[in-house]
Motif scaffolding. Structure first.
Motif, short mmCIF file in Angstrom:
data_model
loop_
_atom_site.label_atom_id
_atom_site.label_comp_id
_atom_site.label_asym_id
_atom_site.label_seq_id
_atom_site.Cartn_x
_atom_site.Cartn_y
_atom_site.Cartn_z
N LYS A 23 0.87 -1.40 0.02
CA LYS A 23 -0.08 -0.08 0.18
C LYS A 23 0.98 1.40 -0.10
CE LYS A 23 -3.61 2.34 2.61
NZ LYS A 23 -4.57 2.23 3.90
N ARG A 24 1.86 1.38 0.82
CA ARG A 24 2.97 2.28 0.92
C ARG A 24 3.53 2.63 -0.39
NH1 ARG A 24 7.65 4.60 1.59
NH2 ARG A 24 7.84 5.95 3.25
N LYS A 25 3.92 1.41 -0.98
CA LYS A 25 4.80 1.71 -2.42
C LYS A 25 3.53 2.21 -3.36
CE LYS A 25 7.06 -0.88 -5.87
NZ LYS A 25 6.12 -1.37 -7.11
N MET A 27 1.14 4.22 -2.89
CA MET A 27 1.22 5.52 -2.64
C MET A 27 2.33 6.23 -3.14
SD MET A 27 -0.47 5.30 1.17
CE MET A 27 -0.99 6.78 1.57
N THR A 28 3.64 5.70 -2.99
CA THR A 28 4.67 6.67 -3.25
C THR A 28 4.92 6.55 -4.83
OG1 THR A 28 6.18 4.41 -3.39
CG2 THR A 28 6.18 6.12 -1.49
N GLN A 51 10.70 12.31 8.97
CA GLN A 51 10.35 10.86 8.92
C GLN A 51 11.01 10.01 9.70
OE1 GLN A 51 6.86 10.06 8.02
NE2 GLN A 51 6.79 12.52 7.76
N CYS A 80 11.70 2.60 -2.14
CA CYS A 80 10.66 3.18 -2.81
C CYS A 80 11.21 4.52 -3.62
CB CYS A 80 9.75 3.76 -1.70
SG CYS A 80 8.51 2.55 -1.00
#
Length: 92
Positions: A23-25, A27-28, A51, A80
């Motif tokens: 999910k984070r990937k 988003m990036t 961060q 990422c």
């Protein structure tokens, strides 16, 4: 609790972690498209420093070694960033 039951629970947590990384990937990747569109650099040192500190503090709150957690996040953020650079076709 039996060992096998605990192992199954650990496996489920691992799957959740991997799903969150995916999910984070994703988003990036969206971020990369925005940065490309606006001609912004992929790397934002100030953002990453902030961060990193948040990650360290969160690790401490959960009684985890902040150095270990920072290392994990650092590796993943670098991955990422490389993926973002592929989308942007440039880095500043």
């Amino acid at each position: 609790m039996e060992i096998e039951t605990l192992r199954e629970e650990i496996d489920l947590v691992n799957e959740e972690i991997i799903a969150l990384l995916a999910k984070r990937k994703a988003m990036t990747k969206k971020m990369a498209h925005l940065k490309k569109e606006r001609q912004l650099p992929v790397y934002d040192g100030n953002r990453e420093a902030v961060q990193t500190e948040k990650v360290r503090q969160t690790a401490k709150l959960h009684h985890l070694d902040p150095d270990v957690v920072e290392g994990i996040f650092s590796d993943y953020v670098a991955y990422c960033r490389r993926e973002m650079e592929k989308v942007c076709k440039y880095s500043h």
